[in-house]
Design a protein around this motif. Structure first.
Motif, short mmCIF file in Angstrom:
data_model
loop_
_atom_site.label_atom_id
_atom_site.label_comp_id
_atom_site.label_asym_id
_atom_site.label_seq_id
_atom_site.Cartn_x
_atom_site.Cartn_y
_atom_site.Cartn_z
N PRO A 1 0.82 -1.22 0.00
CA PRO A 1 0.00 0.00 0.00
C PRO A 1 0.86 1.27 0.00
CG PRO A 1 -0.87 -1.60 1.56
CD PRO A 1 0.46 -2.14 1.10
N LEU A 2 0.44 2.24 -0.81
CA LEU A 2 1.13 3.53 -0.89
C LEU A 2 0.28 4.58 -0.19
CD1 LEU A 2 3.63 4.93 -2.23
CD2 LEU A 2 2.10 5.55 -4.11
N PRO A 3 0.87 5.37 0.70
CA PRO A 3 0.08 6.39 1.41
C PRO A 3 -0.65 7.31 0.44
CG PRO A 3 2.27 6.18 2.38
CD PRO A 3 2.28 5.35 1.14
N ALA A 4 -1.82 7.75 0.84
CA ALA A 4 -2.66 8.56 -0.05
C ALA A 4 -1.98 9.86 -0.45
CB ALA A 4 -4.00 8.86 0.65
N ASP A 5 -1.14 10.42 0.43
CA ASP A 5 -0.50 11.69 0.12
C ASP A 5 0.86 11.53 -0.56
OD1 ASP A 5 0.77 10.62 2.31
OD2 ASP A 5 0.86 12.49 3.46
N LEU B 1 10.59 3.37 -5.26
CA LEU B 1 10.83 2.43 -4.15
C LEU B 1 11.22 1.06 -4.71
CD1 LEU B 1 7.94 3.55 -1.75
CD2 LEU B 1 10.36 4.22 -1.69
N GLY B 2 10.63 0.00 -4.26
CA GLY B 2 10.96 -1.31 -4.80
C GLY B 2 12.40 -1.70 -4.56
N VAL B 3 13.10 -2.11 -5.60
CA VAL B 3 14.45 -2.65 -5.48
C VAL B 3 15.39 -1.70 -4.72
CG1 VAL B 3 16.52 -3.27 -6.77
CG2 VAL B 3 14.32 -4.23 -7.44
N PRO B 4 15.46 -0.40 -5.04
CA PRO B 4 16.43 0.45 -4.31
C PRO B 4 16.14 0.57 -2.82
CG PRO B 4 15.73 1.50 -6.35
CD PRO B 4 14.81 0.34 -6.14
N ALA B 5 14.90 0.89 -2.47
CA ALA B 5 14.58 1.13 -1.06
C ALA B 5 14.63 -0.15 -0.25
CB ALA B 5 13.21 1.80 -0.93
N VAL B 6 14.12 -1.25 -0.80
CA VAL B 6 14.13 -2.51 -0.06
C VAL B 6 15.56 -3.03 0.09
CG1 VAL B 6 13.26 -4.88 0.01
CG2 VAL B 6 11.76 -3.03 -0.75
N THR B 7 16.38 -2.85 -0.94
CA THR B 7 17.79 -3.22 -0.82
C THR B 7 18.46 -2.40 0.28
OG1 THR B 7 17.97 -3.87 -3.14
CG2 THR B 7 20.01 -3.28 -2.01
N ALA B 8 18.21 -1.10 0.29
CA ALA B 8 18.80 -0.25 1.33
C ALA B 8 18.36 -0.70 2.72
CB ALA B 8 18.40 1.21 1.10
N ALA B 9 17.07 -0.99 2.86
CA ALA B 9 16.57 -1.43 4.16
C ALA B 9 17.22 -2.72 4.60
CB ALA B 9 15.05 -1.59 4.10
N VAL C 1 10.22 -0.09 4.79
CA VAL C 1 10.05 0.91 3.73
C VAL C 1 8.63 1.48 3.76
CG1 VAL C 1 10.01 1.26 1.23
CG2 VAL C 1 11.85 -0.08 2.27
N SER C 2 7.64 0.61 3.90
CA SER C 2 6.25 1.08 3.96
C SER C 2 6.02 1.98 5.17
CB SER C 2 5.29 -0.11 3.99
OG SER C 2 5.19 -0.70 2.72
N ASP C 3 6.55 1.60 6.32
CA ASP C 3 6.39 2.41 7.53
C ASP C 3 7.03 3.79 7.34
OD1 ASP C 3 5.11 0.30 8.71
OD2 ASP C 3 6.80 -0.32 9.96
N ALA C 4 8.22 3.80 6.76
CA ALA C 4 8.92 5.06 6.55
C ALA C 4 8.18 5.94 5.54
CB ALA C 4 10.35 4.81 6.09
N ALA C 5 7.60 5.33 4.52
CA ALA C 5 6.83 6.09 3.54
C ALA C 5 5.60 6.71 4.20
CB ALA C 5 6.43 5.20 2.37
N ARG C 6 4.93 5.94 5.07
CA ARG C 6 3.76 6.47 5.77
C ARG C 6 4.14 7.63 6.69
NH1 ARG C 6 2.03 1.04 5.92
NH2 ARG C 6 3.11 0.72 7.91
N ALA C 7 5.33 7.56 7.23
CA ALA C 7 5.80 8.62 8.13
C ALA C 7 6.31 9.85 7.39
CB ALA C 7 6.89 8.06 9.04
N GLY C 8 6.34 9.78 6.08
CA GLY C 8 6.84 10.90 5.29
C GLY C 8 8.35 11.03 5.30
N ALA C 9 9.05 9.93 5.64
CA ALA C 9 10.50 9.97 5.77
C ALA C 9 11.23 9.71 4.46
CB ALA C 9 10.96 8.95 6.82
N LEU C 10 10.53 9.30 3.42
CA LEU C 10 11.16 8.96 2.15
C LEU C 10 10.72 9.95 1.07
CD1 LEU C 10 10.73 5.07 2.14
CD2 LEU C 10 12.58 6.45 3.13
#
Length: 326
Positions: free
Chosen positions: A113-117, A126-134, A285-294
Motif C-alpha cells: 500500500p502507498l500512502p494517499a499523500d 521504491l521497490g528494489v532500491p529502497a528494499v535493498t537499502a533497508a 520501507v512502507s512504515d517510513a513512507a507512511r511517516a513521510g521519511a522517504l
C-alpha cells in the motif's frame, strides 16, 4: 494492453518492442495492477541484455518496480483491495508480467500500500532500491531499533540505494556519512539528510570520514573493491559491510585485516533474500513512507513507446530515476 516486451536478450534497440498483448487475469494469491509509473533499475537492463540469465521462454515484460492502482484481486487475497494505490517490487522476478505495461499481474505480497499523500514518483522509486537499502541496514538481524545513535557510512549517497539508505538510517536515528564523486551528487546526498558528505576523489577524504565517524557500525557499500581501504579505516568490532553491487573484477579480500578488525562482510542480492527478511525490509520501507521519511529521486520520464531510450539512459548511468509512463 500495450506492453514493452522482449523475446530474446540483447541490446535494447534490437530486442525491445511495444506490442499489444492480452490483459492478464490474476490467479490465486495474485493481484492485477493498472500501472501509472514503471521504475527502471540497472538490474532491468542487465537482465534484458542477457547478463544475468537466459532468454525468456515466450516473452518478457521488463521492470521490477512500479506504482499503480489495484485493478483486480485473485482468490485468497486479502492484503490489498481493488482500488488501492500500491508500490510494487520484484514484479518481473519469476513472472513474465513486469511493470513496463499498462497492467501487471504479480503475487499480492509484492504489492505494498502507498500512502494517499505520496506522489506516484515516490512509489515508482521504491521497490528494489529502497528494499535493498533497508535490508543492508537490517542485515545483522538486530532490527531497525539498533540503528538509533549508530553511525552509518553510505558509499555512493546520490545513487538510488544510497539515497534510501541515508533516509532510512536517519529515520531510525543514526548518524550518516556518505561519499560521492561530484558536488552535484553531494547536493542530492545532503538533500536526503546526510550529516556529512565527502567527495572521495578529493585529498584527505579518508581522514574526513575517520574524523567524523571514528568507527562505523554499518557500511552500505556499492563498490567494495574500490572502497576497501576506506571501509577498513573506519571498521572495528561489530562493523558490518553490506555489499549490494558487483564489480567487473572480484576484489581481493584482506582476510587478516578483517579478522583483526572483527568486521564482517555481508553480500546482499534481493532475489535470494529469505522471505521473512524480505518482508521485514519491505515493511520498514512502507512504515517510513507512511511517516513521510522517504522522498522521490529526481525523475526523468519516458513514454512507453520510448522504452529503448529509457533503457539506454539507465545503461549509460542516468542520475536519479528513469520512470516509464504507460
Amino acid at each position: 494492453m500495450k506492453a514493452a516486451i522482449y523475446r530474446r536478450t540483447g541490446p535494447a534497440a534490437e530486442v525491445l518492442a511495444v506490442e499489444d498483448v492480452d490483459v492478464p487475469d490474476p490467479g490465486p494469491g495474485e493481484v492485477r495492477v493498472r500501472i501509472t509509473g514503471s521504475g527502471v533499475n540497472p538490474t532491468d537492463w542487465k537482465t534484458r541484455a542477457g547478463l544475468t540469465g537466459r532468454d525468456p521462454e515466450t516473452f518478457q515484460i521488463p521492470h521490477q518496480d512500479g506504482v499503480g492502482v489495484v485493478d483486480a484481486v485473485g482468490e485468497g487475497v486479502d492484503a490489498v483491495a481493488a482500488g488501492e494505490r500500491v508500490w510494487l517490487q520484484l514484479a518481473a522476478f519469476g513472472n513474465r508480467y513486469g511493470t513496463a505495461a499498462e497492467y501487471s499481474v504479480l503475487p499480492a505480497e509484492r504489492a505494498m500500500p502507498l500512502p494517499a499523500d505520496a506522489p506516484d514518483d515516490l512509489g515508482a522509486c521504491l521497490g528494489v532500491p529502497a528494499v535493498t537499502a533497508a535490508h543492508c541496514l537490517l542485515v545483522r538481524g538486530d532490527g531497525r531499533e539498533a540503528l538509533r545513535d549508530a553511525t552509518v557510512l553510505v558509499a555512493g549517497g546520490a545513487g538510488a540505494v544510497g539515497h534510501y539508505a541515508i533516509e532510512l538510517a536517519k529515520h531510525a536515528g543514526a548518524r550518516v556519512v556518505t561519499t560521492v564523486s561530484s558536488e552535484e551528487k553531494g547536493e542530492l546526498a545532503r538533500a536526503a539528510g546526510a550529516d556529512l558528505v565527502v567527495n572521495y576523489r578529493e585529498d584527505g577524504a579518508v581522514d574526513r570520514v575517520r574524523e567524523f565517524a571514528g568507527r562505523v557500525d554499518r557500511v552500505v557499500e556499492v563498490a567494495l573493491g574500490a572502497n576497501l581501504e576506506l571501509d577498513l579505516a573506519v571498521a572495528g568490532a561489530g562493523t558490518v559491510i553490506a555489499v549490494y553491487a558487483n564489480e567487473p573484477d572480484d576484489p581481493v579480500i584482506p582476510t587478516r585485516r578483517f579478522m583483526v578488525a572483527n568486521a564482517t562482510i555481508s553480500y546482499v542480492l534481493l532475489y535470494g533474500v529469505p522471505a521473512p527478511e524480505l518482508a521485514a525490509a519491505s515493511a520498514w520501507v512502507s512504515d517510513a513512507a507512511r511517516a513521510g521519511a522517504l522522498t522521490p529521486l529526481p525523475v526523468t520520464r519516458y513514454a512507453l513507446d520510448d522504452i529503448v531510450a529509457a533503457h539506454e539512459a539507465v545503461e549509460n548511468g542516468a542520475v536519479g530515476k528513469v520512470v516509464v509512463v504507460p
